[in-house]
Motif scaffolding. Structure first.
Motif, PDB file in Angstrom:
ATOM      1  N   THR A   1       0.849  -1.190   0.000  1.00 34.66           N
ATOM      2  CA  THR A   1       0.000   0.000   0.000  1.00 34.66           C
ATOM      3  C   THR A   1       0.887   1.243   0.000  1.00 34.66           C
ATOM      4  OG1 THR A   1      -0.059   0.096   2.403  1.00 34.66           O
ATOM      5  CG2 THR A   1      -1.791  -1.197   1.323  1.00 34.66           C
ATOM      6  N   ALA A   2       0.294   2.373  -0.321  1.00 38.95           N
ATOM      7  CA  ALA A   2       1.051   3.635  -0.347  1.00 38.95           C
ATOM      8  C   ALA A   2       1.647   3.942   1.027  1.00 38.95           C
ATOM      9  CB  ALA A   2       0.155   4.770  -0.806  1.00 38.95           C
ATOM     10  N   GLU A   3       0.902   3.602   2.083  1.00 35.72           N
ATOM     11  CA  GLU A   3       1.384   3.832   3.451  1.00 35.72           C
ATOM     12  C   GLU A   3       2.651   3.020   3.723  1.00 35.72           C
ATOM     13  OE1 GLU A   3      -0.453   3.601   7.966  1.00 35.72           O
ATOM     14  OE2 GLU A   3      -1.166   2.161   6.480  1.00 35.72           O
ATOM     15  N   LYS A   4       2.646   1.769   3.280  1.00 33.96           N
ATOM     16  CA  LYS A   4       3.812   0.913   3.504  1.00 33.96           C
ATOM     17  C   LYS A   4       4.996   1.351   2.652  1.00 33.96           C
ATOM     18  CE  LYS A   4       1.337  -3.023   5.296  1.00 33.96           C
ATOM     19  NZ  LYS A   4       1.093  -4.441   5.249  1.00 33.96           N
ATOM     20  N   VAL A   5       4.723   1.812   1.433  1.00 39.01           N
ATOM     21  CA  VAL A   5       5.799   2.297   0.570  1.00 39.01           C
ATOM     22  C   VAL A   5       6.483   3.493   1.225  1.00 39.01           C
ATOM     23  CG1 VAL A   5       6.312   3.412  -1.640  1.00 39.01           C
ATOM     24  CG2 VAL A   5       4.816   1.426  -1.583  1.00 39.01           C
ATOM     25  N   GLU A   6       5.699   4.416   1.761  1.00 41.81           N
ATOM     26  CA  GLU A   6       6.267   5.592   2.426  1.00 41.81           C
ATOM     27  C   GLU A   6       7.056   5.193   3.670  1.00 41.81           C
ATOM     28  OE1 GLU A   6       6.504   8.693   1.247  1.00 41.81           O
ATOM     29  OE2 GLU A   6       5.593   7.768  -0.523  1.00 41.81           O
TER      30      GLU A   6
END
Length: 98
Positions: free
Chosen positions: A81-86
């Motif tokens: 997810t975008a949260e995990k990528v960040e």
């Protein structure tokens, strides 16, 4: 030519030699486990090693050959997810990989 170490005129200070030696020490290798632990401690969730590898690959970072890599996956790969990528990018910045 004779070189003397210590304090005083025409002597090479030992403190500066130690500082220069520290500059030339190799940086410790950052492992996926270290990245996972950092993310879990800071963000409170876990990330899979495959997600870390995908982010590194997308950033164009060097990857090491995995001796146990398979040709074809049994299940389709899920993407982070975008949260995990960040969170992974933050961890890579923390460890000075990027």
């Amino acid at each position: 030519m004779k070189v003397e170490f210590g304090d005083g005129e025409e002597k090479v200070p030992l403190g500066k030699i130690a500082e220069r030696a520290k500059q030339y020490q190799p940086t410790p290798r950052v492992t996926y486990k270290m990245i996972q632990e950092y993310i879990e401690e800071k963000y409170g969730f876990k990330v899979h090693m495959a997600y870390i590898a995908e982010v590194k690959r997308n950033l164009g970072l060097p990857m090491y050959d995995a001796p146990n890599m398979v040709e074809e996956l049994k299940q389709p790969r899920r993407h982070p997810t975008a949260e995990k990528v960040e969170a992974i990018k933050d961890a890579l910045k923390h460890f000075r990989v990027i």
